[in-house]
Design a protein around this motif. Structure first.
Motif, short mmCIF file in Angstrom:
data_model
loop_
_atom_site.label_atom_id
_atom_site.label_comp_id
_atom_site.label_asym_id
_atom_site.label_seq_id
_atom_site.Cartn_x
_atom_site.Cartn_y
_atom_site.Cartn_z
N MET A 100 -4.14 12.90 40.56
CA MET A 100 -4.16 12.42 39.30
C MET A 100 -4.01 10.99 39.18
O MET A 100 -4.85 10.24 38.52
N LYS A 101 -3.17 10.39 40.03
CA LYS A 101 -2.82 9.05 40.28
C LYS A 101 -4.23 8.30 40.57
O LYS A 101 -4.28 7.15 39.90
N ALA A 102 -4.97 8.86 41.46
CA ALA A 102 -6.04 8.24 42.13
C ALA A 102 -7.09 8.25 41.13
O ALA A 102 -7.88 7.24 41.01
N GLU A 103 -7.23 9.32 40.51
CA GLU A 103 -8.18 9.26 39.25
C GLU A 103 -8.08 8.31 38.09
O GLU A 103 -8.87 7.94 37.61
N GLY A 132 -11.59 -1.77 33.02
CA GLY A 132 -11.12 -3.11 33.25
C GLY A 132 -9.46 -3.51 32.82
O GLY A 132 -9.21 -4.48 32.61
N ASN A 133 -8.89 -2.22 33.13
CA ASN A 133 -7.43 -2.45 32.90
C ASN A 133 -6.71 -2.45 34.27
O ASN A 133 -6.90 -1.83 35.20
N GLY A 157 -2.60 0.21 33.64
CA GLY A 157 -3.63 0.99 32.72
C GLY A 157 -3.48 2.44 33.30
O GLY A 157 -3.81 3.30 32.56
N ALA A 158 -3.26 2.67 34.49
CA ALA A 158 -3.47 4.01 35.14
C ALA A 158 -2.30 4.86 34.68
O ALA A 158 -2.43 5.95 34.35
N ASN A 207 -6.13 5.72 38.38
CA ASN A 207 -6.52 4.29 38.97
C ASN A 207 -8.04 3.84 38.88
O ASN A 207 -8.29 2.83 38.40
N GLN A 208 -8.64 4.71 39.29
CA GLN A 208 -10.14 4.62 39.05
C GLN A 208 -10.73 4.51 37.75
O GLN A 208 -11.55 3.37 37.42
#
Length: 229
Positions: A216-219, A228-229, A68-69, A221-222
């Protein structure tokens, strides 16, 4: 034995899901993201890069997070790619998975067999810099490539010089050095037919690989977790 299972599973998943180029190309973005998430970006990137001979595709998949991220990152890259297409007409822009490949023929940036930027090429790069500064949460790999005319060692040196010249110009004009990586491939990664003059001209190129940085990856993922992905 237990510690080996995740690695074995990743390699098997990568081989099954990504070894067939046709299957991979026909999958939609969410399906590709899931495949990368299962196999692991680095493993998947290595497999695809070797199978297709496409260094850009392999490197971008290698930096991917998948799932999802990855889908969220891809949507952000869609907007950046459109901005580059609009503002940098001399560039060939391609959206690739979670990243962007921006390709410049060497004649756009350099004189024949040269590694010094022209006045026109500086203007072109200035347009690109404007977009890159608009999207600071990205990393940039600058790749130099040549055709197969001349010796391998000369072509490798020229490709590194050209990539370095472009990267140095970006750094001197506001792009943070921490975002930049430089690679020269010489004649080792042709995208076009070296048996024709047109193909050789196209192989003399500089490519920018634009991928998400850690923020960007961390945001993403959050955001994916919230969805809910």
């Amino acid at each position: 034995m237990k510690t080996m299972k995740p690695r074995i599973f990743a390699i098997l998943a990568s081989a099954i899901l990504l070894s067939s180029c046709n299957v991979y190309k026909n999958a939609n973005k969410r399906e590709r993201g899931a495949a990368i998430g299962v196999a692991g970006g680095a493993v998947a990137g290595g497999v695809v890069g070797r199978l297709t001979g496409n260094t850009a595709l392999g490197a971008i998949i290698g930096a991917a997070v998948g799932g999802g991220a990855g889908y969220i990152i891809g949507k952000k890259m869609d907007k950046q790619a459109e901005d580059i297409k609009t503002q940098v007409p001399d560039a060939k822009v391609e959206r690739v998975e979670e990243g962007i490949v921006v390709e410049f023929s060497s004649k756009v940036l350099f004189g024949f067999d040269q590694s010094n930027l022209t006045d026109a090429s500086r203007k072109t790069l200035n347009n690109l810099i404007t977009i890159l500064n608009k999207y600071p949460q990205t990393n940039l790999e600058v790749q130099g490539h040549t055709d197969n005319t001349g010796s391998e060692s000369y072509n490798m040196t020229l490709s590194v010089k050209r990539a370095s010249t472009v990267a140095d110009y970006l750094k001197a004009n506001g792009i943070d050095a921490s975002r930049l990586t430089i690679k020269g491939f010489g004649e080792d990664a042709p995208k076009y037919d070296n048996n024709t003059e047109q193909g050789r001209m196209q192989n003399r190129r500089v490519e920018f690989l634009i991928t998400a940085n850690q923020q960007m990856k961390a945001e993403a993922n959050q955001e994916a977790k919230q969805q809910g992905n």
